[in-house]
Write an enzyme that holds these catalytic residues in place. Sequence first.
Site, PDB file in Angstrom:
ATOM      1  N   GLY A  66       0.830  -1.198   0.000  1.00  7.67           N
ATOM      2  CA  GLY A  66       0.000   0.000   0.000  1.00  7.67           C
ATOM      3  C   GLY A  66       0.864   1.247   0.000  1.00  7.67           C
ATOM      4  O   GLY A  66       1.828   1.336   0.759  1.00  7.67           O
ATOM      5  N   TYR A  67       0.546   2.205  -0.852  1.00  8.34           N
ATOM      6  CA  TYR A  67       1.311   3.455  -0.945  1.00  8.34           C
ATOM      7  C   TYR A  67       0.405   4.680  -0.817  1.00  8.34           C
ATOM      8  O   TYR A  67       0.882   5.805  -0.754  1.00  8.34           O
ATOM      9  CB  TYR A  67       2.080   3.520  -2.267  1.00  8.34           C
ATOM     10  N   GLY A  68      -0.912   4.454  -0.802  1.00  8.54           N
ATOM     11  CA  GLY A  68      -1.894   5.530  -0.649  1.00  8.54           C
ATOM     12  C   GLY A  68      -2.863   5.129   0.445  1.00  8.54           C
ATOM     13  O   GLY A  68      -2.455   4.732   1.534  1.00  8.54           O
TER      14      GLY A  68
ATOM     15  N   GLU B 111      -9.437  -1.571  -6.563  1.00 11.26           N
ATOM     16  CA  GLU B 111      -8.376  -0.913  -7.320  1.00 11.26           C
ATOM     17  C   GLU B 111      -8.561  -0.950  -8.839  1.00 11.26           C
ATOM     18  O   GLU B 111      -7.971  -0.145  -9.546  1.00 11.26           O
ATOM     19  CB  GLU B 111      -7.021  -1.530  -6.967  1.00 11.26           C
TER      20      GLU B 111
END
Length: 188
Positions: A21-23, A97
């Site tokens: 996860g980056y957001g 997503e």
Amino acid sequence: MVASILDDGLASDMNEFWVFGYGSLMWNPGFAFEERAHARAFGFRRSLCVRSYVHRGTPEQPGLVLGLDRGGSCRGVAFRVNERDREEVLDYLRRRELVTNVYKEKLLPLTLTDGRQVRAVGYVVDREHVQYAGALSIEDAALTVRSSAGQSGPNDAYVFNTLAHLKQMGIRDLWLESVGQAVAAPAA
């Protein structure tokens, strides 16, 4: 069903099932996990480069959300998921997503803060997709964020929430911080 590299059996050699996860996945994964670790993906960077037609904008007035774009490196969070939950979690992630297929599902090599090397499912922006915004100036990004809202709320709330969580985790993103400051500044 969306085709992905995982459907090709490339995930079958994963000893453990990890998600990167980056957001918003960093603080709102929406699935059960057994371990959460800070991680870095090399060759990709966090970027406000996806025109949002659903969650933070509309087709008529797109917002901007984060994508994992090529170049640099990205600090984020890796989640280790129990093997028995793999299919359920993949199903959930694909619904979340891959709404408009602006992301491609990939297996990304990650380095965890304790030095472990793992491979994780991650969602990388498709640069050929119509929603790919590319590199925007701080001013253009701020103007879009300031004036957009979608099913999940105002675009500025997404950016401010992201920045608050990044700060809480000790992650600096200078470009995104500059966009946030420009959004918060009084309109001229």
